[in-house]
Scaffold this motif. Structure first.
Motif, PDB file in Angstrom:
ATOM      1  N   VAL A  30      93.750  28.290 -54.091  1.00 37.96           N
ATOM      2  CA  VAL A  30      93.881  28.756 -55.472  1.00 37.96           C
ATOM      3  C   VAL A  30      94.469  30.155 -55.389  1.00 37.96           C
ATOM      4  CG1 VAL A  30      92.710  29.227 -57.649  1.00 37.96           C
ATOM      5  CG2 VAL A  30      91.893  27.387 -56.161  1.00 37.96           C
ATOM      6  N   GLU A  31      95.750  30.242 -55.639  1.00 33.32           N
ATOM      7  CA  GLU A  31      96.527  31.460 -55.366  1.00 33.32           C
ATOM      8  C   GLU A  31      97.686  31.489 -56.340  1.00 33.32           C
ATOM      9  OE1 GLU A  31      98.142  34.455 -54.478  1.00 33.32           O
ATOM     10  OE2 GLU A  31      97.005  34.191 -52.615  1.00 33.32           O
ATOM     11  N   ARG A  32      98.079  32.669 -56.766  1.00 36.26           N
ATOM     12  CA  ARG A  32      99.162  32.780 -57.744  1.00 36.26           C
ATOM     13  C   ARG A  32     100.400  32.004 -57.299  1.00 36.26           C
ATOM     14  NH1 ARG A  32     100.757  38.722 -58.860  1.00 36.26           N
ATOM     15  NH2 ARG A  32      98.610  38.753 -59.624  1.00 36.26           N
ATOM     16  N   LEU A  33     100.754  32.104 -56.022  1.00 38.77           N
ATOM     17  CA  LEU A  33     101.908  31.388 -55.484  1.00 38.77           C
ATOM     18  C   LEU A  33     101.433  30.095 -54.835  1.00 38.77           C
ATOM     19  CD1 LEU A  33     103.602  34.462 -53.783  1.00 38.77           C
ATOM     20  CD2 LEU A  33     104.135  33.495 -56.022  1.00 38.77           C
ATOM     21  N   GLY A  57      98.057  27.049 -58.717  1.00 41.16           N
ATOM     22  CA  GLY A  57      98.581  28.402 -58.874  1.00 41.16           C
ATOM     23  C   GLY A  57      99.327  28.619 -60.166  1.00 41.16           C
ATOM     24  N   CYS A  58      99.947  29.788 -60.257  1.00 45.21           N
ATOM     25  CA  CYS A  58     100.711  30.159 -61.439  1.00 45.21           C
ATOM     26  C   CYS A  58     102.150  29.646 -61.342  1.00 45.21           C
ATOM     27  CB  CYS A  58     100.696  31.679 -61.595  1.00 45.21           C
ATOM     28  SG  CYS A  58     101.631  32.285 -63.022  1.00 45.21           S
ATOM     29  N   TYR A  59     102.774  29.876 -60.166  1.00 44.89           N
ATOM     30  CA  TYR A  59     104.186  29.562 -60.000  1.00 44.89           C
ATOM     31  C   TYR A  59     104.365  28.271 -59.209  1.00 44.89           C
ATOM     32  CZ  TYR A  59     104.373  34.511 -61.177  1.00 44.89           C
ATOM     33  OH  TYR A  59     104.204  35.722 -61.795  1.00 44.89           O
ATOM     34  N   GLU A  84     101.099  35.578 -68.375  1.00 44.23           N
ATOM     35  CA  GLU A  84     100.887  34.334 -67.632  1.00 44.23           C
ATOM     36  C   GLU A  84     100.376  34.628 -66.221  1.00 44.23           C
ATOM     37  OE1 GLU A  84     101.212  30.047 -67.713  1.00 44.23           O
ATOM     38  OE2 GLU A  84     101.440  31.572 -69.257  1.00 44.23           O
ATOM     39  N   ARG A  85     100.879  35.703 -65.633  1.00 44.02           N
ATOM     40  CA  ARG A  85     100.493  36.056 -64.268  1.00 44.02           C
ATOM     41  C   ARG A  85      99.017  36.425 -64.180  1.00 44.02           C
ATOM     42  NH1 ARG A  85     103.929  40.163 -63.479  1.00 44.02           N
ATOM     43  NH2 ARG A  85     102.433  41.871 -63.421  1.00 44.02           N
TER      44      ARG A  85
END
Length: 347
Positions: A30-33, A57-59, A84-85
């Motif tokens: 579970v990580e933004r990227l 993730g986000c992206y 969003e980030r």
């Protein structure tokens, strides 16, 4: 044994250690990227076991380095924004739940654990990350000098600093720490967002916009550095400590559109002087042992420091979370070994 053969042997041992730690359980990040672990499972010395079964993730993931399954907020919103980030995970709650329900006893890795992550992992899963509240306590910049003192880090390597609840005028701060440029830090933030280099009253106004209390430190002219540290309970009431080779960290690269204190990457191609590296390792060991005594905290973290042209070293920040950037062994392998409280198999 050549350096390449030795590194290959360490990678093989890390692969075996990870397989033993996972014990057949699916790895979830579970990580933004969503392709954040790509350097571990692609390219030279790749460890396929580190390719996540699921990455949330986000992206969206980079096509050349896809996890087995990716769930990205960007796929739903089709936008990238500052908002969003910062709030992508709550938006992904339903989608993440749907994916996780298909997995048996997942091991979930993240920068640090939160109540939402624990809810997502549910009763059968394990969150392999330090507690978020503990992270805030240890990382708190205004308390850093107190942490170093409590850990027994020698005063000769502690940067002169003061803790203040409100920022006085610049002349008073300069007198307090002994340099014309002062460094103001606040909170337990990442990416350099809680740090302001102050050379003028205008800079001080910018620093005052941060939420107090503050750590105000002397400015030390030198190279920034990031060092990865891992502590693992040794089964005898203490911890084993592993310290990676310190890097040279690029900061102040305004051309990238980032703040002056934000890292633009790490370079390990230039070895540190032996004496300075020895001092940094000793500081890391003292901090790690203090964290175990005080909080029963173990795991992976980053220790930032300044290396001067004269070879002096000064720790200046701690990042008690899985953001550290070790060269080898891979961070997820290290954390998994720590969470099962067994020594890693690599030397």
């Amino acid at each position: 044994m050549t350096d390449l053969a030795q590194m290959s042997a360490i990678v093989d041992q890390a692969r075996e250690g990870l397989a033993a730690a996972l014990a057949g359980r699916p790895l979830v990040t579970v990580e933004r990227l969503t392709s954040a672990l790509r350097t571990s499972y692609t390219g030279p010395a790749a460890i396929e076991e580190l390719r996540p079964t699921l990455s949330i993730g986000c992206y969206r993931a980079w096509p050349a380095a896809m996890p087995r399954t990716a769930a990205a907020a960007e796929d739903h919103t089709l936008i990238r924004s500052t908002q969003e980030r910062h709030d992508w995970l709550p938006r992904m709650r339903r989608d993440a739940d749907r994916h996780l329900r298909t997995l048996n006893r997942p091991i979930v890795t993240a920068w640090y654990a939160t109540p939402l992550l624990r809810d997502l992992a549910a009763a059968s899963g394990t969150v392999a990350a330090t507690d978020g509240e503990l992270r805030d306590t240890i990382e708190a910049k205004p308390a850093f000098n107190d942490l170093l003192r409590a850990a027994g880090v020698p005063a000769t390597v502690r940067i002169p600093s003061v803790r203040v609840d409100r920022l006085p005028d610049l002349a008073e701060l300069r007198r307090a720490v002994g340099t014309n440029t002062v460094v103001v830090q606040s909170g337990a933030t990442s990416g350099g967002r809680g740090t302001v280099f102050v050379t003028s009253e205008r800079d001080l106004d910018d620093a005052a916009r941060l939420r107090g209390p503050y750590r105000v430190a002397a400015f030390v002219d030198g190279w920034s550095s990031n060092t990865t540290v891992l502590s693992v309970p040794d089964g005898q009431g203490g911890v084993s400590v592993y310290v990676d080779r310190p890097s040279h960290k690029s900061v102040g690269v305004a051309e990238l559109g980032i703040g002056p204190a934000k890292s633009a990457g790490n370079d390990w191609s230039r070895p540190w002087p032996t004496g300075a590296a020895t001092v940094l390792v000793e500081c890391a060991e003292r901090i790690t042992e203090w964290a175990w005594r005080r909080h029963r905290a173990a795991g992976l973290f980053g220790l930032d420091a300044i290396l001067t042209a004269e070879g002096h070293v000064y720790p200046n920040e701690i990042n008690w979370r899985n953001q550290a950037r070790p060269r080898c062994p891979p961070s997820t392998s290290s954390v998994a070994a720590c969470r099962r409280s067994s020594p890693p198999t690599w030397p």
